[in-house]
Design a protein around this motif. Structure first.
Motif, mmCIF file in Angstrom:
data_model
loop_
_atom_site.group_PDB
_atom_site.id
_atom_site.type_symbol
_atom_site.label_atom_id
_atom_site.label_comp_id
_atom_site.label_asym_id
_atom_site.label_seq_id
_atom_site.Cartn_x
_atom_site.Cartn_y
_atom_site.Cartn_z
ATOM 1 N N UNK A 1 3.906 -3.406 4.526
ATOM 2 C CA UNK A 1 4.888 -4.487 4.576
ATOM 3 C C UNK A 1 6.133 -4.077 5.345
ATOM 4 N N UNK A 2 6.181 -2.840 5.835
ATOM 5 C CA UNK A 2 7.326 -2.354 6.580
ATOM 6 C C UNK A 2 8.423 -1.783 5.709
ATOM 7 N N UNK A 3 8.163 -1.658 4.384
ATOM 8 C CA UNK A 3 9.172 -1.107 3.488
ATOM 9 C C UNK A 3 9.172 0.413 3.570
ATOM 10 N N UNK A 4 10.378 1.003 3.532
ATOM 11 C CA UNK A 4 10.506 2.462 3.544
ATOM 12 C C UNK A 4 10.111 3.011 2.184
ATOM 13 N N UNK A 5 9.243 4.026 2.190
ATOM 14 C CA UNK A 5 8.756 4.619 0.949
ATOM 15 C C UNK A 5 8.840 6.135 1.051
ATOM 16 N N UNK A 6 8.826 6.789 -0.073
ATOM 17 C CA UNK A 6 8.775 8.256 -0.113
ATOM 18 C C UNK A 6 7.715 8.695 -1.117
ATOM 19 N N UNK B 1 0.831 -1.210 0.000
ATOM 20 C CA UNK B 1 0.000 0.000 0.000
ATOM 21 C C UNK B 1 0.860 1.252 0.000
ATOM 22 N N UNK B 2 0.231 2.374 -0.274
ATOM 23 C CA UNK B 2 0.930 3.649 -0.441
ATOM 24 C C UNK B 2 0.275 4.720 0.428
ATOM 25 N N UNK B 3 1.090 5.670 0.805
ATOM 26 C CA UNK B 3 0.546 6.857 1.467
ATOM 27 C C UNK B 3 -0.086 7.764 0.422
ATOM 28 N N UNK B 4 -1.239 8.254 0.755
ATOM 29 C CA UNK B 4 -1.961 9.176 -0.132
ATOM 30 C C UNK B 4 -2.128 10.493 0.600
ATOM 31 N N UNK C 1 -3.919 4.064 0.706
ATOM 32 C CA UNK C 1 -4.807 3.889 -0.439
ATOM 33 C C UNK C 1 -5.618 2.607 -0.386
ATOM 34 N N UNK C 2 -5.435 1.779 0.656
ATOM 35 C CA UNK C 2 -6.251 0.573 0.759
ATOM 36 C C UNK C 2 -6.948 0.436 2.102
ATOM 37 N N UNK C 3 -6.804 1.447 2.967
ATOM 38 C CA UNK C 3 -7.452 1.408 4.277
ATOM 39 C C UNK C 3 -6.645 0.715 5.340
ATOM 40 N N UNK C 4 -5.575 0.009 4.952
ATOM 41 C CA UNK C 4 -4.690 -0.615 5.929
ATOM 42 C C UNK C 4 -3.663 0.408 6.405
ATOM 43 N N UNK C 5 -3.131 0.201 7.618
ATOM 44 C CA UNK C 5 -2.269 1.235 8.190
ATOM 45 C C UNK C 5 -0.958 1.419 7.437
ATOM 46 N N UNK C 6 -0.465 2.659 7.425
ATOM 47 C CA UNK C 6 0.918 2.996 7.132
ATOM 48 C C UNK C 6 1.461 3.623 8.410
ATOM 49 N N UNK C 7 2.773 3.686 8.550
ATOM 50 C CA UNK C 7 3.332 4.170 9.812
ATOM 51 C C UNK C 7 4.511 5.095 9.549
ATOM 52 N N UNK C 8 4.918 5.792 10.628
ATOM 53 C CA UNK C 8 6.093 6.676 10.612
ATOM 54 C C UNK C 8 6.053 7.668 9.451
ATOM 55 N N UNK C 9 4.887 8.333 9.300
ATOM 56 C CA UNK C 9 4.767 9.355 8.257
ATOM 57 C C UNK C 9 5.536 10.590 8.711
ATOM 58 N N UNK C 10 6.498 11.043 7.897
ATOM 59 C CA UNK C 10 7.333 12.198 8.239
ATOM 60 C C UNK C 10 7.375 13.145 7.039
ATOM 61 N N UNK C 11 7.089 14.402 7.275
ATOM 62 C CA UNK C 11 7.257 15.405 6.235
ATOM 63 C C UNK C 11 8.739 15.772 6.177
ATOM 64 N N UNK C 12 9.372 15.456 5.055
ATOM 65 C CA UNK C 12 10.819 15.706 4.931
ATOM 66 C C UNK C 12 11.121 17.100 4.398
ATOM 67 N N UNK C 13 10.147 17.755 3.829
ATOM 68 C CA UNK C 13 10.328 19.153 3.417
ATOM 69 C C UNK C 13 10.315 20.046 4.649
#
Length: 872
Positions: free
Chosen positions: A249-254, A154-157, A184-196
């Motif tokens: 899945x615990x993968x780091x994404x941007x 899944x992805x952060x939207x 984008x699928x209703x399942x959790x994402x974690x550690x959302x950080x604004x890098x700007x």
């Protein structure tokens, strides 16, 4: 799976062009997909921006919305835009309208194409769209390329509210912008950080936070960043926000979010939803949504019309297929009620297109996007009572109950408000210092009690975060957003110019202006005169058949012009009714009452210490004598100059200067001409006041009148020292006339500086015994003779002012001294100098030749010493 990083950029670099915004413009320099302007067309006259990341990425089974905004680069409009290719055959997973067009586009336009990418299988590609338009009557083309990818993780939207392009009015209240991170699928994402960096935003943008993180996000709007856009100049651009996160899945994404924005000179209609999006509803449940239309600067816009209520996504419905508002500014008077009741899992964007007329009178359009998701597990939802925008007046109060329930029949647990209830926005307070509920469901609600008691005008959104476990045991967050506005419960008031009762003489015309404002400087809207302006009572009229103002606040922008032209004496009150909507959105009415009076001619009779005024009747008689001024010092001389009167105070060696009302009353009297020696009679010509020194009666002064109407003896000039004593003065036919007792009447031509030469004076008429008063009327001279109590009437040559055809009339008026004429009546004083019992003013009819008949009568008045006569 692509990984990339980005930062906030206000000036676009080359790689940004290729991978982000200029993809929407048709590629970068050298790319085969770019579309150059046609010959004769100015490059860059159309600007295309879109929301979302450079590559639209979503999980299979999820969805991502994309809003593409078309704008004019400058103040010149773009016409007849149409997507000519690509919509009819969208790639797999893409959804959107089969056709799209906008008739006219400006800067800050609401021309927005909404697409949704909801893939069912892993894959990638590029969506290509072509469009045509006309710029300055020249046909032009362009293209848009949007890379996309479907993944298994899944992805952060990141969604923006207001959706689409952010539009604000230059130097008006900033536009509050909420950025909400979900999955984008209703399942959790974690550690959302604004890098700007939030401390390095473009100059128009600001944030109260210095950094932004969220431990977890899924559906709802619990992970929300608030920004503010307050432009000072017209322009447009794109704000880019980069962020990182861990997927399911615990993968780091941007990712990167692009926020298109524009600053306009005219206001726009904006839409806000309560609750704000994304709207998350479980299957089998439903959610009411109130969409409130306001303006982004608080000023009035009109003719709001939502055009696509018949084509909303599945699950959405409206109470009406037609929604219109005649006008909109603040408050919640223009509110659309919707309901979302999904019957299948999925997500998308509700897009509402609407048209309106801005405060400059130009038609414009707008698009409101509201993200939604239908889930198979439940969510906690919040409803407020009252619903929609919370509006109250300054100094008033509004109690608000927030009810937390689930969107289906199942329960959620471990519910808690995560924000500090003791740190609410100004005006807001909570009954409790915290709120938590072990279980929340449709039958076991959890309630929060709030109070809104504003002390100043303003608006904003109360945001409170909350957390819970849904019925599948997944940790979820959400945000309660309550839009609010504090208004003024003001009134429309009417002021008159001139102020006070409107008074006028018969035959005069007076313009009267009624100015409508508010009693506190805040706007009222829809002001209309409800009285019939085509049938005002006599003697009133107006050139307007109707009168209305879209809004009024202060100044003179809302004015009704009236004319008062009386043809008969009388008085009354003109009542004009009006209606309006006050700043709090409440319909009200008012009445402006204009008292008025019309006065006919009046006879003024100065005496020893006062001046009486008497109303002249149509037959020449007079009645209703009353005092206009008192405490005078033997006012032998009197002359009217416009709406002022000068009185010669013989015994006090000065003049009295008074304003003259239409009623004949003297007001605002002041002393002037101090040290004038025993002023006797008065005359006026072209800003110069003439008087006679009353002791010797052989010295005539010419005294200039200053801008305030005052006279200084130091400025007076002795213009004549006649050897014959002067009893009375009159001005006419370019000359000053002297009644010189036994010497007769002399005509003295006036020089440009107001002086005259005794040598140039010539005798006029003959047979006088002792000329004591003189007046002109209808090219005739009337000379009162106190020596033999007679009245001499002479014809006056209008070219040279000479007398001829003089006739002498004895009328039985004892001790005659002064004379006045009005229409076909002559007025004469009697009883001056030692015969007080005979003191009276007589009136005598004049024949067609202007000569008196033998029928003189005493007037209806009591006089002790009438020393002068004037008619006005």
């Amino acid at each position: 799976m692509h990984q990339y990083t980005a930062s906030i950029r206000f000036i676009f670099k080359e790689y940004t062009c290729c991978f982000l915004l200029l993809l929407a413009l048709g590629g970068c320099g050298g790319s085969s997909s770019s579309s150059a302007p046609p010959p004769g067309a100015a490059a860059g006259t159309i600007v295309v921006t879109r929301t979302g990341s450079p590559t639209i990425t979503t999980v299979t089974g999820g969805s991502q919305s994309v809003a593409i905004t078309f704008n004019a680069q400058d103040t010149n409009s773009i016409d007849q835009l149409s997507v000519s290719d690509g919509l009819a055959s969208l790639p797999a997973g893409w959804q959107g309208p089969a056709t799209f067009s906008c008739e006219s586009i400006g800067t800050g336009s609401g021309c927005v194409l909404n697409l949704t990418y909801a893939p069912s299988a892993v894959g990638d590609g590029t969506l290509a769209l072509s469009y045509t338009y006309r710029d300055a009557s020249i046909d032009a083309t362009g293209s848009i390329s949007i890379p996309y990818e479907a993944t298994t993780n899944n992805n952060a939207v990141a969604a923006v509210t207001p959706a689409g392009q952010i539009i604000a009015v230059v130097s008006e209240s900033p536009q509050v912008v909420d950025v909400t991170f979900t999955s984008d699928d209703g399942n959790p994402i974690s550690d959302v950080v604004l890098t700007s960096s939030l401390e390095d935003l473009p100059v128009e943008w600001s944030s109260s936070a210095t950094s932004f993180t969220c431990t977890q996000a899924s559906t709802g709007n619990g992970c929300q960043l608030q920004l503010s856009y307050g432009p000072s100049t017209v322009g447009s651009g794109t704000l880019e926000l980069a962020y990182s996160y861990l997927d399911n899945a615990g993968d780091a994404r941007t990712g990167t979010l692009a926020v298109a924005y524009a600053a306009t000179a005219d206001n726009s209609v904006i839409a806000t939803a309560a609750p704000s999006g994304p709207i998350a509803v479980a299957l089998g449940a439903k959610q009411a949504v109130a969409v409130t239309f306001t303006t982004n600067d608080g000023n009035l816009a009109s003719q709001v019309n939502v055009t696509n209520l018949n084509s909303m996504p599945d699950g959405w419905s409206s109470a009406s297929d037609d929604f219109r508002c005649d006008s909109v500014s603040t408050g919640n008077g223009c509110q659309l009620q919707l309901e979302f009741e999904p019957n299948q899992a999925g997500s998308g964007v509700l897009s509402l297109q609407y048209a309106f007329m801005d405060n400059a009178g130009s038609m414009d359009n707008g698009t409101f996007n509201l993200a939604f998701i239908a889930t198979s597990h439940n969510s906690v939802v919040a409803t407020t009572s009252p619903t929609g925008q919370i509006a109250t007046t300054v100094g008033g109060s509004q109690h608000v109950t927030v009810t937390f329930t689930t969107d289906d029949a199942n329960s959620a647990t471990q519910f808690a408000i995560t924000d500090d209830l003791q740190a609410l926005p100004a005006g807001w307070s909570a009954v409790a210092s915290s709120l938590s509920c072990p279980t929340v469901s449709s039958t076991a609600a959890c309630q929060l009690e709030l109070d809104y008691e504003p002390s100043a005008i303003g608006s904003g959104t109360l945001s409170l975060g909350y957390s819970y476990l849904n019925n599948s045991g997944t940790a979820q967050t959400g945000t309660l957003n309550v839009p609010y506005v504090a208004t003024a419960n003001n009134n429309a008031v009417a002021t008159l110019a001139p102020s006070g009762p409107v008074e006028s003489l018969l035959g005069d015309t007076q313009d009267v202006t009624v100015t409508f404002t508010s009693d506190d400087g805040n706007i009222v809207t829809n002001l209309q005169v409800t009285s019939d302006l085509t049938s005002l009572e006599a003697p009133w009229s107006t050139g307007d058949t109707s009168f209305e103002c879209a809004q009024a606040s202060s100044g003179d922008a809302c004015q009704l012009s009236l004319t008062f032209a009386p043809a008969a004496e009388g008085s009354g009150t003109l009542a004009i009714n009006y209606s309006y909507v006050n700043h709090a959105g409440i319909a009200r009415t008012g009445t402006v009452s204009i008292p008025y009076a019309a006065y006919g001619p009046q006879l003024f009779v100065p005496q020893t210490t006062l001046v009486d005024r008497c109303r002249i009747l149509p037959d020449g008689s007079f009645t209703d004598c009353a005092s206009s001024a008192t405490d005078l010092a033997f006012p032998i001389g009197m002359v009217f100059v416009d709406n002022r009167v000068y009185l010669a105070n013989f015994s006090a060696n000065n003049l009295s200067l008074c304003n003259v009302e239409a009623s004949g009353a003297f007001t605002g009297c002041v002393t002037t001409g101090q040290d004038l020696p025993n002023p006797l009679t008065l005359a006026h010509h072209d800003g110069v006041l003439y008087t006679v020194r009353g002791i010797s009666r052989t010295l005539i002064y010419a005294c200039p009148i200053d801008a305030d109407g005052l006279v200084s003896f130091d400025s007076c000039i002795a213009v004549s020292t006649p050897t014959s004593g002067t009893e009375a003065l009159a001005v006419g036919y370019g000359a000053l006339y002297r009644a010189a007792a036994s010497f007769g009447v002399f005509r003295c031509p006036l020089l440009p500086d107001g002086s005259f030469s005794d040598a140039a004076c010539s005798s006029q008429g003959s047979g006088y015994n002792s000329a004591s008063g003189i007046v002109f009327s209808n090219d005739r001279a009337y000379v009162a003779d106190g020596g033999d109590d007679s009245l001499t009437v002479c014809d006056v040559n209008s070219l040279d002012g000479s007398f001829s055809g003089c006739t002498k009339h004895t009328l039985g008026v004892v001790d005659m001294r002064q004379v006045a004429v009005h229409n076909d009546t002559v007025y004469l004083t009697s009883g001056v100098g030692g015969i007080p019992d005979s003191a009276q003013v007589y009136y005598c009819a004049l024949d067609a030749m202007g000569r008196p008949t033998l029928g003189c009568s005493a007037g209806d008045g009591t006089f002790t010493n009438p020393v002068q006569l004037q008619v006005r």
